[in-house]
Design a protein around this motif. Structure first.
Motif, mmCIF file in Angstrom:
data_model
loop_
_atom_site.group_PDB
_atom_site.id
_atom_site.type_symbol
_atom_site.label_atom_id
_atom_site.label_comp_id
_atom_site.label_asym_id
_atom_site.label_seq_id
_atom_site.Cartn_x
_atom_site.Cartn_y
_atom_site.Cartn_z
ATOM 1 N N ASN A 1 0.867 -1.182 0.000
ATOM 2 C CA ASN A 1 0.000 0.000 0.000
ATOM 3 C C ASN A 1 0.899 1.226 0.000
ATOM 4 O OD1 ASN A 1 -2.152 1.748 0.297
ATOM 5 N ND2 ASN A 1 -2.571 1.229 2.438
ATOM 6 N N HIS A 2 0.829 2.049 -1.021
ATOM 7 C CA HIS A 2 1.771 3.166 -1.126
ATOM 8 C C HIS A 2 1.147 4.383 -1.793
ATOM 9 C CE1 HIS A 2 2.351 2.270 -5.446
ATOM 10 N NE2 HIS A 2 2.370 0.992 -5.077
ATOM 11 N N GLY A 3 1.784 5.517 -1.588
ATOM 12 C CA GLY A 3 1.320 6.753 -2.205
ATOM 13 C C GLY A 3 2.351 7.846 -2.040
ATOM 14 N N GLU A 4 2.108 8.956 -2.720
ATOM 15 C CA GLU A 4 2.992 10.109 -2.598
ATOM 16 C C GLU A 4 2.593 10.920 -1.372
ATOM 17 O OE1 GLU A 4 4.561 13.834 -5.350
ATOM 18 O OE2 GLU A 4 4.120 11.883 -6.248
ATOM 19 N N LEU A 5 3.591 11.407 -0.658
ATOM 20 C CA LEU A 5 3.384 12.149 0.579
ATOM 21 C C LEU A 5 3.802 13.600 0.366
ATOM 22 C CD1 LEU A 5 2.559 11.540 3.583
ATOM 23 C CD2 LEU A 5 5.010 11.320 4.063
ATOM 24 N N GLU A 6 2.918 14.524 0.640
ATOM 25 C CA GLU A 6 3.240 15.943 0.479
ATOM 26 C C GLU A 6 4.138 16.403 1.623
ATOM 27 O OE1 GLU A 6 1.018 20.314 0.355
ATOM 28 O OE2 GLU A 6 -0.167 18.466 0.192
ATOM 29 N N SER A 7 5.288 16.955 1.277
ATOM 30 C CA SER A 7 6.213 17.440 2.295
ATOM 31 C C SER A 7 5.894 18.896 2.626
ATOM 32 C CB SER A 7 7.656 17.286 1.798
ATOM 33 O OG SER A 7 8.566 17.526 2.855
ATOM 34 N N GLU B 1 14.136 19.773 9.473
ATOM 35 C CA GLU B 1 12.844 20.346 9.847
ATOM 36 C C GLU B 1 11.686 19.369 9.625
ATOM 37 O OE1 GLU B 1 13.840 25.060 9.033
ATOM 38 O OE2 GLU B 1 12.842 23.907 7.447
ATOM 39 N N VAL B 2 11.776 18.538 8.594
ATOM 40 C CA VAL B 2 10.638 17.681 8.247
ATOM 41 C C VAL B 2 10.516 16.466 9.163
ATOM 42 C CG1 VAL B 2 9.528 16.328 6.434
ATOM 43 C CG2 VAL B 2 10.707 18.454 5.849
ATOM 44 N N TRP B 3 11.653 15.834 9.535
ATOM 45 C CA TRP B 3 11.546 14.621 10.353
ATOM 46 C C TRP B 3 10.897 14.876 11.707
ATOM 47 C CZ3 TRP B 3 11.108 10.380 8.076
ATOM 48 C CH2 TRP B 3 11.844 10.073 6.934
ATOM 49 N N PRO B 4 11.223 15.961 12.423
ATOM 50 C CA PRO B 4 10.481 16.211 13.667
ATOM 51 C C PRO B 4 9.018 16.564 13.423
ATOM 52 C CG PRO B 4 12.090 17.946 13.264
ATOM 53 C CD PRO B 4 12.388 16.855 12.297
ATOM 54 N N LEU C 1 8.661 5.613 4.989
ATOM 55 C CA LEU C 1 8.280 6.958 4.556
ATOM 56 C C LEU C 1 9.509 7.824 4.403
ATOM 57 C CD1 LEU C 1 8.429 8.806 7.383
ATOM 58 C CD2 LEU C 1 6.306 7.601 7.834
ATOM 59 N N SER C 2 9.367 8.890 3.621
ATOM 60 C CA SER C 2 10.478 9.813 3.404
ATOM 61 C C SER C 2 10.047 11.238 3.701
ATOM 62 C CB SER C 2 11.016 9.701 1.969
ATOM 63 O OG SER C 2 10.039 10.045 1.019
ATOM 64 N N ASP C 3 11.040 12.096 3.860
ATOM 65 C CA ASP C 3 10.783 13.501 4.153
ATOM 66 C C ASP C 3 10.686 14.349 2.887
ATOM 67 O OD1 ASP C 3 13.455 12.895 3.656
ATOM 68 O OD2 ASP C 3 14.229 14.501 4.928
ATOM 69 N N HIS C 4 11.294 13.880 1.810
ATOM 70 C CA HIS C 4 11.293 14.569 0.519
ATOM 71 C C HIS C 4 11.857 13.603 -0.502
ATOM 72 C CE1 HIS C 4 15.664 15.015 0.866
ATOM 73 N NE2 HIS C 4 15.471 15.456 2.113
ATOM 74 N N GLY C 5 11.879 14.011 -1.756
ATOM 75 C CA GLY C 5 12.537 13.224 -2.790
ATOM 76 C C GLY C 5 13.809 13.918 -3.242
ATOM 77 N N MET C 6 14.219 13.629 -4.488
ATOM 78 C CA MET C 6 15.446 14.215 -5.024
ATOM 79 C C MET C 6 15.251 14.522 -6.513
ATOM 80 S SD MET C 6 18.529 15.110 -4.022
ATOM 81 C CE MET C 6 18.743 14.136 -2.518
ATOM 82 N N THR D 1 -1.817 11.964 3.540
ATOM 83 C CA THR D 1 -1.422 12.617 2.291
ATOM 84 C C THR D 1 -0.318 13.644 2.474
ATOM 85 O OG1 THR D 1 -3.204 14.247 2.584
ATOM 86 C CG2 THR D 1 -3.700 12.278 1.266
ATOM 87 N N ASP D 2 0.015 14.002 3.719
ATOM 88 C CA ASP D 2 1.059 14.998 3.955
ATOM 89 C C ASP D 2 1.778 14.686 5.253
ATOM 90 O OD1 ASP D 2 -0.178 16.737 6.263
ATOM 91 O OD2 ASP D 2 -1.770 16.539 4.791
ATOM 92 N N VAL D 3 2.960 15.283 5.430
ATOM 93 C CA VAL D 3 3.806 14.948 6.581
ATOM 94 C C VAL D 3 3.182 15.378 7.908
ATOM 95 C CG1 VAL D 3 5.959 14.920 5.264
ATOM 96 C CG2 VAL D 3 5.177 17.074 6.269
ATOM 97 N N LEU D 4 2.331 16.396 7.893
ATOM 98 C CA LEU D 4 1.707 16.861 9.124
ATOM 99 C C LEU D 4 0.670 15.876 9.667
ATOM 100 C CD1 LEU D 4 1.337 20.625 8.237
ATOM 101 C CD2 LEU D 4 2.502 19.763 10.277
ATOM 102 N N SER D 5 0.150 15.013 8.830
ATOM 103 C CA SER D 5 -0.891 14.077 9.272
ATOM 104 C C SER D 5 -0.360 12.679 9.550
ATOM 105 C CB SER D 5 -2.007 14.012 8.224
ATOM 106 O OG SER D 5 -1.515 13.590 6.973
ATOM 107 N N VAL D 6 0.956 12.458 9.402
ATOM 108 C CA VAL D 6 1.514 11.127 9.611
ATOM 109 C C VAL D 6 1.369 10.677 11.066
ATOM 110 C CG1 VAL D 6 3.650 9.783 9.619
ATOM 111 C CG2 VAL D 6 3.103 11.223 7.659
ATOM 112 N N ARG D 7 1.641 11.567 12.021
ATOM 113 C CA ARG D 7 1.584 11.152 13.428
ATOM 114 C C ARG D 7 0.214 10.597 13.798
ATOM 115 N NH1 ARG D 7 2.885 14.373 19.155
ATOM 116 N NH2 ARG D 7 2.324 12.589 20.460
ATOM 117 N N ASP D 8 -0.859 11.315 13.453
ATOM 118 C CA ASP D 8 -2.201 10.851 13.783
ATOM 119 C C ASP D 8 -2.478 9.494 13.138
ATOM 120 O OD1 ASP D 8 -2.740 13.062 15.325
ATOM 121 O OD2 ASP D 8 -3.846 14.123 13.762
#
Length: 296
Positions: free
Chosen positions: A30-36, A48-51, A224-229, A258-265
């Motif tokens: 199960n995978h998708g793109e994550l908005e950083s 900044e993104v990992w915390p 999961l990742s914090d960004h791409g390249m 869908t975004d890094v801010l919602s990963v924790r929940d």
């Protein structure tokens, strides 16, 4: 079977490249793109993104910002590093460890609660000490300056990356609800090989192979990742610069954040669904014998 949720923070894993190169273990079921997110720079910044992922808060709220990094101390230590590089090679490793420990106070960590508070976490920027990441940064600096060959750089890096994956597999058996670790291999090699897609693809395939090993040893996995390249393989305008194409992949079913801010929940919902029971530690050997052995 272990109910522990294992989280691999795979820095700079680009969703487009993982798909293009068929990295099935990096993408899981199960995978998708994550908005950083961007804050101090025009592109996402690792520190900044990992915390943000761990806390669910923006950099302003969790307090880990690039402006807070002690770059002056880092500059002085780099001068020492360059001087000591004239010494025999075995001393370089000790120097990298020393540099990591000295810089630990200069790199900010959040005081806010994180998704890992009831579990274990290691080498997570902005959350824990990152001695492994610092050592790898020392190698990257030397490789960039031409003091370390690309082959030696990659060999060392896969040693630390394998250790990170092994740690996660071991912690999955420790009866905690969640464990997490950060691995930086795709970031530094992405910067190094952004204009050499054949070489970068080999790195992705090696990481995917390691992930296959990890996948066979843990029951519940999140990558999961914090960004791409940005790369020439994806026809980006600035190869070697971070991209917005982060990823999330998991063995868990259902909708993904869908975004890094919602990963924790999202992670906490899955922790509650599979939280293992904790037990107190006991030791059967006589305490006097353990003292005689020097263990206590």
């Amino acid at each position: 079977m272990s109910d522990t949720l294992c989280v691999l923070g795979l820095d700079a894993a680009d969703y487009r490249l993982a798909n293009r190169w068929g990295c099935e273990n990096m993408l899981l079921e199960n995978h998708g793109e994550l908005e950083s997110l961007t804050h101090s720079l025009d592109v996402p910044a690792t520190l900044e993104v990992w915390p943000t992922i761990a806390t669910g808060l923006s950099p302003t709220e969790h307090g880990v910002e690039l402006d807070g990094v002690g770059w002056d101390n880092a500059t002085g230590l780099r001068a020492v590093v360059r001087a000591v590089q004239l010494l025999p090679e075995p001393l370089h490793e000790h120097l990298a460890d020393l540099k990591a420990q000295l810089l630990d106070g200069g790199y900010p960590r959040t005081d806010e609660s994180t998704v890992f508070d009831d579990g274990t976490v290691r080498n997570w920027p902005g959350v824990t000490p990152c001695y492994v990441w610092e050592r790898e940064g020392e190698w990257f600096e030397r490789a960039t300056d031409g003091d370390l060959s690309a082959d030696e750089f990659v060999r060392r890096y896969f040693g630390t990356t394998g250790s990170c994956f092994g740690w996660l597999a071991g912690q999955s058996l420790s009866s905690v609800p969640i464990v997490g670790i950060h691995a930086h291999v795709l970031d530094h090699t992405g910067h190094m090989y952004a204009r050499r897609p054949t070489a970068l693809r080999r790195i992705y395939e090696r990481v995917d192979s390691l992930l296959g090993w990890l996948r066979s040893r843990v029951d519940r996995l999140v990558v999961l990742s914090d960004h791409g390249m940005q790369t020439t393989a994806t026809n980006d305008p600035d190869p070697g610069v971070h991209s917005d194409h982060a990823l999330i992949a998991t063995t868990e079913s259902g909708p993904l954040p869908t975004d890094v801010l919602s990963v924790r929940d999202w992670l906490e919902d899955r922790i509650d669904a599979g939280r293992p029971e904790r037990t107190n530690a006991t030791v059967d050997a006589p305490r006097e014998h353990l003292e005689d052995l020097g263990y206590l």
